[in-house]
Design an enzyme around this catalytic site. Structure first.
Site, PDB file in Angstrom:
ATOM      1  N   THR A 135       0.824  -1.215   0.000  1.00  0.00           N
ATOM      2  CA  THR A 135       0.000   0.000   0.000  1.00  0.00           C
ATOM      3  C   THR A 135       0.852   1.255   0.000  1.00  0.00           C
ATOM      4  O   THR A 135       1.991   1.243   0.492  1.00  0.00           O
ATOM      5  CB  THR A 135      -0.908   0.006   1.252  1.00  0.00           C
ATOM      6  OG1 THR A 135      -1.564   1.260   1.365  1.00  0.00           O
ATOM      7  CG2 THR A 135      -0.103  -0.206   2.523  1.00  0.00           C
ATOM      8  N   ASP A 136       0.284   2.348  -0.491  1.00  0.00           N
ATOM      9  CA  ASP A 136       0.983   3.632  -0.425  1.00  0.00           C
ATOM     10  C   ASP A 136       1.049   4.171   0.999  1.00  0.00           C
ATOM     11  O   ASP A 136       1.837   5.086   1.297  1.00  0.00           O
ATOM     12  CB  ASP A 136       0.323   4.663  -1.346  1.00  0.00           C
ATOM     13  CG  ASP A 136      -1.146   4.911  -1.059  1.00  0.00           C
ATOM     14  OD1 ASP A 136      -1.716   4.287  -0.139  1.00  0.00           O
ATOM     15  OD2 ASP A 136      -1.756   5.742  -1.777  1.00  0.00           O
ATOM     16  N   GLU A 137       0.259   3.608   1.903  1.00  0.00           N
ATOM     17  CA  GLU A 137       0.234   4.118   3.274  1.00  0.00           C
ATOM     18  C   GLU A 137       1.540   3.893   4.026  1.00  0.00           C
ATOM     19  O   GLU A 137       1.775   4.530   5.063  1.00  0.00           O
ATOM     20  CB  GLU A 137      -0.939   3.509   4.044  1.00  0.00           C
ATOM     21  CG  GLU A 137      -2.288   3.908   3.470  1.00  0.00           C
ATOM     22  CD  GLU A 137      -3.454   3.488   4.331  1.00  0.00           C
ATOM     23  OE1 GLU A 137      -3.340   3.587   5.565  1.00  0.00           O
ATOM     24  OE2 GLU A 137      -4.481   3.069   3.765  1.00  0.00           O
ATOM     25  N   TYR A 161      -2.025  -0.478  10.884  1.00  0.00           N
ATOM     26  CA  TYR A 161      -2.112  -1.178   9.599  1.00  0.00           C
ATOM     27  C   TYR A 161      -0.908  -0.877   8.724  1.00  0.00           C
ATOM     28  O   TYR A 161      -0.232  -1.787   8.236  1.00  0.00           O
ATOM     29  CB  TYR A 161      -3.395  -0.773   8.866  1.00  0.00           C
ATOM     30  CG  TYR A 161      -3.348  -1.060   7.381  1.00  0.00           C
ATOM     31  CD1 TYR A 161      -3.224  -2.366   6.911  1.00  0.00           C
ATOM     32  CD2 TYR A 161      -3.403  -0.023   6.452  1.00  0.00           C
ATOM     33  CE1 TYR A 161      -3.154  -2.630   5.546  1.00  0.00           C
ATOM     34  CE2 TYR A 161      -3.345  -0.279   5.096  1.00  0.00           C
ATOM     35  CZ  TYR A 161      -3.218  -1.583   4.647  1.00  0.00           C
ATOM     36  OH  TYR A 161      -3.135  -1.838   3.301  1.00  0.00           O
ATOM     37  N   ALA A 163       1.963   0.342   9.493  1.00  0.00           N
ATOM     38  CA  ALA A 163       3.203  -0.135  10.106  1.00  0.00           C
ATOM     39  C   ALA A 163       3.402  -1.626   9.846  1.00  0.00           C
ATOM     40  O   ALA A 163       4.524  -2.081   9.559  1.00  0.00           O
ATOM     41  CB  ALA A 163       3.181   0.141  11.606  1.00  0.00           C
ATOM     42  N   LYS A 165       2.206  -3.326   7.290  1.00  0.00           N
ATOM     43  CA  LYS A 165       2.529  -3.506   5.867  1.00  0.00           C
ATOM     44  C   LYS A 165       3.958  -3.064   5.574  1.00  0.00           C
ATOM     45  O   LYS A 165       4.657  -3.689   4.760  1.00  0.00           O
ATOM     46  CB  LYS A 165       1.536  -2.734   5.002  1.00  0.00           C
ATOM     47  CG  LYS A 165       0.130  -3.305   5.005  1.00  0.00           C
ATOM     48  CD  LYS A 165       0.057  -4.712   4.433  1.00  0.00           C
ATOM     49  CE  LYS A 165       0.283  -4.743   2.949  1.00  0.00           C
ATOM     50  NZ  LYS A 165       0.116  -6.111   2.370  1.00  0.00           N
ATOM     51  N   LYS A 200     -15.389  -0.518   3.722  1.00  0.00           N
ATOM     52  CA  LYS A 200     -14.556   0.494   3.088  1.00  0.00           C
ATOM     53  C   LYS A 200     -15.413   1.652   2.584  1.00  0.00           C
ATOM     54  O   LYS A 200     -16.609   1.506   2.326  1.00  0.00           O
ATOM     55  CB  LYS A 200     -13.746  -0.128   1.946  1.00  0.00           C
ATOM     56  CG  LYS A 200     -12.754  -1.202   2.410  1.00  0.00           C
ATOM     57  CD  LYS A 200     -11.708  -0.631   3.358  1.00  0.00           C
ATOM     58  CE  LYS A 200     -10.713  -1.684   3.828  1.00  0.00           C
ATOM     59  NZ  LYS A 200      -9.722  -2.018   2.812  1.00  0.00           N
TER      60      LYS A 200
END
Length: 356
Positions: A135-137, A161, A163, A165, A200
């Site tokens: 993910t881009d997060e 989440y 962190a 990933k 979502k």
């Protein structure tokens, strides 16, 4: 036939990827390993019943013995890892499942893939790929005037989440660097489209609006996300799997930055046109601003120039065309919606929004 082991393939992006690959290729067999947590839905792949190219196996990526048997029995040429806990709000309420699946599960999968890969002849080792979807997060939050994330941005995750990933991404990189496992990692922006679990934002807003319920928008609705139609994402993953350079990371974005409020108002206006006689037209009257979630990142944006340059991928859907397809899919699939919203979904929604 080539065999691809897909993990987490009963979820939103994973199921769309499996359907896309089987439409695209006649010479592939897909083994789908999924432990069917609340967001894993066998109905996503019901259309594949009787297709000899598809096999579902109920299992967990954290079970090394089970994975070892799968590798030995089915001899995959690639692993595509979608298996993950993915919802930020749930990670804030309880981080432990995210550590267990996203970090420890990915490590277990990597280790069994490495042992299997090392047992292959030289030609098999050269052809093998381990594609990890992220993910881009992991990059953290951007200011409104900052340039989009590139693959060179340092990781700065802000939620449990993201962190988890980020930790998984680091392990994938380490297995490539230390052992030579041919790994690929993709970091995508916010996906939307058919079969997305209703917790979502986009499906939640569509379904609440159709039922005349409140549309809960965090804070002032000014948080910005880059939106990517799921079928475009699946096309990008296919290209990375077949043409990406091992050891590389590829950002996948939709060139579509929108504030959360813009997304919700666009949904409302489309529903006004599709359902002009609905009880609550205009649907924008249902928008309700609720207390912001802790640590809410301001903005995500993706620079996709690397994947465009190296494998020739660009998104095809505009936000408007993709969103209309999405809205109509949820309207046309009430049985899927009812099944997805049973059980744990209602417990979580009540816990998340009851006090708002």
């Amino acid at each position: 036939m080539s065999v691809i082991l897909v993990t987490g393939g009963a979820g939103f992006i994973g199921s769309n990827f499996i359907l896309s690959e089987l439409r695209r290729r006649d010479d592939v067999r897909i083994v789908n390993l999924d432990c069917l947590t609340y967001a894993g839905n066998p109905m996503n792949l019901a259309g594949l019943r009787g297709d000899s190219r598809y096999l579902f196996i109920h299992g967990n990526i954290g079970d090394g013995c089970w994975l070892r048997n799968l590798f030995e029995r089915y001899r995959p040429e690639a692993v595509v890892n979608f298996a993950a806990e993915t919802h930020v709000d749930r990670s804030i309420l309880g981080p432990e499942p995210f550590v267990r699946t996203n970090v420890m599960g990915t490590c277990c999968l990597l280790e069994e893939a490495r042992c299997y890969w090392e047992s292959l002849p030289a030609s098999g080792r050269k052809a093998f790929r381990f594609l990890h979807i992220s993910t881009d997060e992991v990059y953290g939050s951007l200011k409104l005037d900052s340039p989009p994330f590139t693959e060179e941005n340092p990781f700065a995750p802000n939620s449990p989440y993201s962190a988890s990933k980020a930790a998984a991404d680091h392990f994938v990189r380490a297995y490539g660097h230390t052992y030579g496992l041919p790994t690929l990692t993709t970091n995508c922006s916010n996906n939307y489209g058919p079969r997305q679990f209703p917790e979502k934002m986009i499906p939640l807003m569509i379904l609440n609006a159709l039922e005349g319920k409140a549309l809960p928008v965090y804070g002032d609705g000014r948080n910005v996300r880059d939106w990517l139609f799921v079928e475009d994402h699946c096309d990008a993953l296919h290209r990375v799997l077949t043409h990406g350079r091992p050891g590389e990371t590829y950002n996948i974005g939709g060139h579509c930055e929108k504030t959360n409020l813009e997304v919700v108002t666009t949904i409302c206006r489309m529903l006004d046109a599709i359902r002009p006689k609905a009880p609550r037209v205009p649907h924008e009257s249902l928008i309700t601003f609720v207390e912001d979630r802790p640590g809410h990142d301001l903005r995500y944006a993706i620079d996709s120039s690397k994947i465009e340059r190296e494998v020739g991928w660009t998104p095809k859907e505009t936000f408007e065309t993709g969103l209309e397809r999405t809205i109509r899919w949820y309207i046309e699939n009430p049985a899927w919606v009812a099944a997805a919203r049973s059980g744990d979904y209602h417990v979580w929604i009540k816990r998340q929004y009851a006090a708002q």
